[in-house]
Write an enzyme that holds these catalytic residues in place. Structure first.
Site, mmCIF file in Angstrom:
data_model
loop_
_atom_site.group_PDB
_atom_site.id
_atom_site.type_symbol
_atom_site.label_atom_id
_atom_site.label_comp_id
_atom_site.label_asym_id
_atom_site.label_seq_id
_atom_site.Cartn_x
_atom_site.Cartn_y
_atom_site.Cartn_z
ATOM 1 N N ARG A 146 0.942 -1.164 0.290
ATOM 2 C CA ARG A 146 0.039 0.166 0.153
ATOM 3 C C ARG A 146 1.020 1.211 0.048
ATOM 4 O O ARG A 146 2.142 1.319 0.530
ATOM 5 C CB ARG A 146 -0.960 -0.033 1.305
ATOM 6 C CG ARG A 146 -1.915 -1.145 1.263
ATOM 7 C CD ARG A 146 -3.008 -1.074 2.126
ATOM 8 N NE ARG A 146 -4.210 -0.023 1.774
ATOM 9 C CZ ARG A 146 -4.874 0.473 2.647
ATOM 10 N NH1 ARG A 146 -4.986 0.014 3.909
ATOM 11 N NH2 ARG A 146 -6.025 1.288 2.327
ATOM 12 N N GLN A 189 -15.230 1.230 7.165
ATOM 13 C CA GLN A 189 -14.369 1.138 8.517
ATOM 14 C C GLN A 189 -14.916 1.817 9.746
ATOM 15 O O GLN A 189 -14.904 1.379 11.055
ATOM 16 C CB GLN A 189 -12.925 1.623 8.185
ATOM 17 C CG GLN A 189 -12.002 0.934 7.399
ATOM 18 C CD GLN A 189 -12.279 1.388 5.935
ATOM 19 O OE1 GLN A 189 -13.172 2.165 5.551
ATOM 20 N NE2 GLN A 189 -11.058 1.282 5.264
ATOM 21 N N ASP A 212 -2.693 9.032 7.590
ATOM 22 C CA ASP A 212 -1.817 8.091 6.945
ATOM 23 C C ASP A 212 -0.484 8.592 6.380
ATOM 24 O O ASP A 212 0.402 7.957 6.572
ATOM 25 C CB ASP A 212 -2.492 7.385 5.701
ATOM 26 C CG ASP A 212 -3.582 6.318 6.149
ATOM 27 O OD1 ASP A 212 -4.627 6.809 6.538
ATOM 28 O OD2 ASP A 212 -3.300 5.268 6.155
ATOM 29 N N ASN A 262 -5.678 11.175 4.565
ATOM 30 C CA ASN A 262 -6.468 10.117 5.542
ATOM 31 C C ASN A 262 -7.500 9.716 4.767
ATOM 32 O O ASN A 262 -7.767 10.181 3.488
ATOM 33 C CB ASN A 262 -7.032 10.903 6.826
ATOM 34 C CG ASN A 262 -7.424 9.885 7.817
ATOM 35 O OD1 ASN A 262 -6.867 8.920 8.227
ATOM 36 N ND2 ASN A 262 -8.573 10.279 8.500
HETATM 37 O O1 MRU Z 1 -7.559 2.047 4.386
HETATM 38 P P1 MRU Z 1 -7.440 1.940 5.878
HETATM 39 O O2 MRU Z 1 -8.201 1.424 6.490
HETATM 40 O O3 MRU Z 1 -6.111 1.428 5.905
HETATM 41 O O4 MRU Z 1 -7.207 3.434 6.169
HETATM 42 C C1 MRU Z 1 -7.153 3.966 7.608
HETATM 43 C C2 MRU Z 1 -7.150 5.382 7.655
HETATM 44 O O5 MRU Z 1 -7.559 6.025 7.015
HETATM 45 C C3 MRU Z 1 -6.756 5.621 9.275
HETATM 46 O O6 MRU Z 1 -7.590 6.969 9.697
HETATM 47 C C4 MRU Z 1 -5.242 5.966 9.372
HETATM 48 O O7 MRU Z 1 -4.623 4.787 8.990
HETATM 49 C C5 MRU Z 1 -4.980 6.408 10.689
HETATM 50 S S1 MRU Z 1 -5.048 5.078 11.843
HETATM 51 C C6 MRU Z 1 -4.460 5.328 13.408
#
Ligand code: MRU
Length: 367
Positions: free
Chosen positions: A103, A210, A251, A261
């Site tokens: 990713r 999520q 992120d 994010n």
């Molecule tokens: O695609 P994901 O579920 O990995 O995305 C996660 C997010 O965007 C979270 O807000 C981010 O990783 C922060 S986690 C403490």
């Protein structure tokens, strides 16, 4: 939702998100694609299994991805059959690059893998068997640090809130995205322990839900007052005055404070701006990328169209052949962020200065 394991009733708060398998031959995770229906743990043993678990979001959230990759590289390194340092280094480098490709947006993935590679590079004079043990210890250290960092973020975040506040959050920056407290949820969990009785609004977070599947699940299991809303309802709850602050994770934060994010975060920030609600980004320093000057330099992951058209639906919900754009993240402009909550304090605008000061503080404290 309660689940039974060996006669003892457990809920999601009783589980770790990521942990090392016994004997160091696997990385253990909760398969988050099965939540909230089933709590299933899986053992990731091969490079392909680890890569796929990250790509398919069986484990997700920036800090959790970093911890998984750290344990992962330790597992893979443990299996390299050589006593020759150069061969070992080359093989670890190869595995590191492969896992790093799972990713692109969350900087924690490359941050943790680089840290693991440094351990190997700094150990050239040691026997390979000893380096393998050092790698396992480093992965455990990355996880312990994550727990400490999230708790600190919780303390600083809590200082921005008052008892009874309404908090809106997007995606899952909770325990399931990290090792324990989460980032954006850390002030909520600490506040809960201290009787703050927050009211939390969790955006469902299309397309992978999520917020509905993970944030609502873990906050409810922890006894927090949480209300699930669709992504297009944030204006409605803010208009009613129910939200005092937005807390989100991230992120990757660029050096100027622009923040990548989960897709939809920038919409929430724009809406919050309209209603005068402050937006706080909770960011471990491991998620701050001072090498990237602005949000324009952050690579945004694009994911398969099926996540939008059919995933989670009983039947496909879009016409066959429809064009779909499915970016997994967006960038919230630094001007829309009231503060970036790190484990070394809250950075405020201008972020180009305050983030440098956060790293200077980190340097002084960690020295
Ligand atoms: O695609 P994901 O579920 O990995 O995305 C996660 C997010 O965007 C979270 O807000 C981010 O990783 C922060 S986690 C403490």
């Amino acid at each position: 939702m309660k689940h039974t394991e060996k006669g003892k009733e457990k809920n999601i708060m009783d589980y770790d998100t990521v942990w090392p398998g016994e004997g160091g031959d696997a990385v253990m995770i909760i398969d988050q694609t099965k939540l909230p229906g089933t709590i299933e743990t899986i053992a990731l043993k091969t490079a392909e299994e680890i890569w796929e678990a990250i790509y398919l979001l069986k484990v997700r959230g920036a800090p959790a991805i970093g911890v998984t990759a750290a344990y992962g590289i330790s597992v893979l390194a443990g299996r390299i059959q050589t006593e020759d340092y150069d061969t070992f280094l080359l093989e670890v480098q190869k595995q590191k690059e492969y896992l790093d490709s799972a990713r692109p947006t969350a900087v924690n993935l490359s941050w943790a893998l680089n840290r693991m590679l440094c351990v190997v590079k700094d150990s050239a004079e040691k026997p390979v068997e000893e380096i393998k043990k050092t790698l396992a210890a480093e992965a455990a250290r990355i996880q312990e640090e994550d727990i400490r960092v999230c708790r600190k973020i919780g303390e600083y975040g809590l200082s921005l809130l008052k008892p009874g506040d309404g908090i809106l959050t997007h995606c899952n920056a909770g325990k399931l995205a990290a090792s324990r407290y989460g980032t954006a949820t850390a002030p909520i969990y600490l506040g809960e322990e201290r009787g703050y009785h927050f009211r939390v609004y969790a955006d469902e977070t299309r397309p992978l839900l999520q917020g509905a599947r993970l944030t609502a699940f873990e906050l409810q299991a922890a006894g927090v007052d949480v209300t699930l809303i669709c992504d297009n309802m944030s204006a409605s709850v803010m208009q009613k005055g129910w939200v005092d602050a937005v807390f989100v994770g991230c992120d990757r934060v660029a050096a100027n404070g622009d923040t990548a994010n989960k897709i939809g975060t920038s919409v929430v920030a724009a809406v919050a701006g309209c209603y005068g609600v402050p937006v706080y980004v909770c960011a471990p320093t491991a998620t701050i990328d001072m090498e990237t000057a602005t949000g324009a330099g952050i690579r945004i992951e694009e994911r398969p169209a099926e996540e939008v058209t059919e995933m989670w639906y009983e039947n496909r919900m879009a016409p066959p052949g429809i064009n779909v754009y499915n970016p997994a993240f967006d960038v919230t402009d630094h001007t829309q962020i009231a503060g970036i909550v790190t484990e070394y304090g809250v950075a405020r605008a201008p972020y180009t200065e305050s983030l440098k000061e956060i790293f200077a503080r980190k340097e002084r404290i960690d020295r």
